[in-house]
Design an enzyme around this catalytic site. Structure first.
Site, PDB file in Angstrom:
ATOM      1  N   SER A 226       0.840  -1.188   0.000  1.00  0.00           N
ATOM      2  CA  SER A 226       0.000   0.000   0.000  1.00  0.00           C
ATOM      3  C   SER A 226       0.889   1.258   0.000  1.00  0.00           C
ATOM      4  O   SER A 226       1.703   1.424  -0.901  1.00  0.00           O
ATOM      5  CB  SER A 226      -0.948  -0.069   1.199  1.00  0.00           C
ATOM      6  OG  SER A 226      -1.994   0.840   1.084  1.00  0.00           O
ATOM      7  N   ASP A 446      -8.525  -3.694  -7.185  1.00  0.00           N
ATOM      8  CA  ASP A 446      -8.099  -3.139  -5.896  1.00  0.00           C
ATOM      9  C   ASP A 446      -8.626  -1.708  -5.805  1.00  0.00           C
ATOM     10  O   ASP A 446      -8.329  -0.872  -6.660  1.00  0.00           O
ATOM     11  CB  ASP A 446      -6.571  -3.172  -5.840  1.00  0.00           C
ATOM     12  CG  ASP A 446      -5.995  -2.662  -4.524  1.00  0.00           C
ATOM     13  OD1 ASP A 446      -6.688  -1.899  -3.817  1.00  0.00           O
ATOM     14  OD2 ASP A 446      -4.848  -3.007  -4.224  1.00  0.00           O
ATOM     15  N   HIS A 475      -7.055  -5.699  -1.602  1.00  0.00           N
ATOM     16  CA  HIS A 475      -5.986  -4.706  -1.502  1.00  0.00           C
ATOM     17  C   HIS A 475      -4.737  -5.361  -0.946  1.00  0.00           C
ATOM     18  O   HIS A 475      -4.774  -6.004   0.102  1.00  0.00           O
ATOM     19  CB  HIS A 475      -6.431  -3.566  -0.590  1.00  0.00           C
ATOM     20  CG  HIS A 475      -5.374  -2.529  -0.364  1.00  0.00           C
ATOM     21  ND1 HIS A 475      -4.642  -1.982  -1.383  1.00  0.00           N
ATOM     22  CD2 HIS A 475      -4.922  -1.943   0.783  1.00  0.00           C
ATOM     23  CE1 HIS A 475      -3.803  -1.095  -0.896  1.00  0.00           C
ATOM     24  NE2 HIS A 475      -3.934  -1.059   0.421  1.00  0.00           N
TER      25      HIS A 475
END
Length: 519
Positions: A226, A446, A475
């Site tokens: 991320s 995502d 994700h």
């Protein structure tokens, strides 16, 4: 090996661009908040840290897993490397392979920004045994986060129950949220002081470089999830000859840091919530919430309006309801639990399980906002945000008409950036000077870091290879759901440096099938 861990972050914590933004929004965002990228390729950091002295970890779980812990001193302000220092908490699980098989250190970041990564030194255990044994696994808490000193916290009660409705149906509601956002920014200014001027992603990249020095290594390996993928991009740009191997999972689009990325994120989350509604409808016999996605959607938004009028148990209002269901957009692992909560409330009036779910994510204890405060400290200063509220109102009103699920909750989550005291920098010009290879991983749907961002990063790093999990909507590829196709590539890369062949065009290089939806 389990697939690389997903970073569960608050609304708007990391994002990119999954779907096209309306022309008027693109114009507003570009004129209001986009800035020219700046080339920040640095000479070596002018700071020599002391060698790390490892000791016992305060966390018993880390100790049980064989980790050792320490602090690394880094400059508060890299413009004044001999000035005030702060301390970063680090942990290490040592390699067990013979010297001939040792591959060096791998640093890990779980995302956020603002998430604690100290415990990730135990992350090697999820990999193939040869991979786990070959590396020293280094977890760390970024500046301001977790066990690092100082740790930033502004108002642990900020995510209290039954807040004003997210959707500002009146100017009074809008003013109430603006006052909350201003108040939180002011609390952070008081709590953070000069730290707030030095919590950009570029600052964290310099911290990585100091940790490298303190470890006594010529190069590092890196796994970033991320926001951690953006940290990896920035470090690779600033110190291209110091990165050996990098796995970036759930890839942030460096073009859209950060105001524009949150607008795009709204569309992607709304799309994934629609998939969730369809799944609930397909299991109508279990959940009794509607036989079509349209019917389930209607029932969902009926609850938002009803709870805005009267909070369940006086605590779970429409905002809390929205926050609870945010995880549905991050992946499928929570769908069964969320559908049970939804059904239990609608069909039986059970609200206490809703409260328990909310409390598990949004604690209101002292210091519980550490992750949120540090999220803002970074995203509010990586690049300027609009100060004119009319721009925010226009952009989010238009977006809400297309993506009502989290547009306004996302806007209010980030609204303190309008008042933030920390000095905003200039977006880093991420470039592919990296001399070594890089592995990128992204699921097609995502929502937090939409797939176009991975394509953009692939285009900037000519030696990178992109794995696309086709049709997947998780994700950072959910750790708890192994994907053998992805796992095999990651293990091989970390062990040998070999990657699938890069193909021509703006596309992925290898495709892995998404895991099945939950039964």
């Amino acid at each position: 090996m389990a697939a690389v861990v997903a970073a569960t972050v608050g609304v708007g914590a990391t994002a990119a661009g999954a779907a096209p933004v309306p022309r008027d929004q693109r114009a507003a965002a570009s004129t209001a908040s986009s800035v020219d990228a700046v080339d920040v390729v640095d000479a070596a950091v002018d700071f020599e840290p002391e060698p790390i002295v490892w000791g016992r970890c305060a966390d018993a779980d880390l100790t049980e897993m064989g980790a050792r812990c320490a602090f690394v001193k880094v400059p508060l302000d890299y413009g004044k490397p001999r000035g005030k220092t702060i301390q970063l908490a680090v942990s290490r699980v040592r390699h067990t392979a013979k010297k001939s098989a040792y591959q060096g250190v791998v640093l890990l970041n779980p995302g956020g920004p603002g998430a604690s990564g100290l415990g990730l030194s135990t992350f090697g255990a999820i990999f193939e045994e040869k991979v786990s044994a070959a590396y020293d696994w280094i977890g760390f808490d970024p500046r301001g986060v977790g066990s690092s000193r100082p740790a930033l916290s502004c108002d642990g009660d900020y995510f209290s129950y039954d807040r004003p409705p997210y959707v500002p149906g009146s100017r009074a509601v809008e003013k109430a949220w603006l006052a909350r956002a201003r108040g939180y920014a002011e609390d952070c200014a008081e709590a953070g002081g000069e730290l707030l001027d030095h919590v950009t992603t570029a600052d964290s990249a310099r911290d990585l470089e100091v940790i490298r020095k303190a470890l006594g290594r010529k190069k590092i390996n890196f796994i970033g999830l991320s926001w951690g993928s953006y940290l990896g991009q920035v470090y690779s740009t600033m110190y291209p000859h110091r990165m050996r191997r990098a796995v970036l999972n759930g890839v942030v689009n460096p073009e859209k840091v950060w105001y524009r990325s949150n607008l795009d994120q709204d569309l992607a989350f709304d799309r994934n919530l629609g998939v969730f509604f369809g799944w609930v409808a397909a299991h109508h016999g279990t959940y009794r919430l509607g036989k079509t996605a349209k019917a389930v959607r209607k029932r969902y938004y009926q609850q938002v309006k009803a709870l805005d009028r009267k909070a369940a148990g006086g605590q779970i209002g429409g905002d809390e309801w929205t926050d609870i269901f945010l995880s549905a957009g991050y992946g499928t692992s929570s769908w069964s639990d969320l559908a049970r909560l939804f059904s239990g409330w609608v069909n039986n009036g059970h609200w206490k399980p809703l409260k328990a779910r909310f409390d598990s994510t949004y604690s209101q204890d002292d210091g519980s906002d550490n992750d949120y405060a540090n999220y803002l400290a970074t995203v509010c200063t990586d690049a300027p945000w609009p100060r004119d509220w009319a721009i925010w109102r226009r952009d989010n009103t238009v977006m809400h008409s297309r993506a009502p699920f989290m547009t306004w909750s996302n806007a209010w989550y980030n609204a303190p950036c309008r008042y933030w005291e920390g000095r905003a920098g200039t977006r880093v010009d991420v470039t592919g000077r990296l001399s070594s290879s890089m592995l990128l991983i992204n699921e097609t749907r995502d929502a937090a870091t939409p797939y176009p961002g991975a394509l953009e990063v692939r285009s900037r790093f000519p030696k990178s290879v992109l794995i696309e999990v086709t049709g997947g909507l998780a994700h950072s590829v959910d750790l708890l759901n192994d994907n053998d196709c992805v796992d095999g590539v990651v293990d091989r890369y970390l062990l040998t440096g070999k990657l699938p062949k890069r193909v021509k065009g703006r596309t992925s290089d290898k495709q892995c099938a998404a895991l099945d939806l939950p039964d």
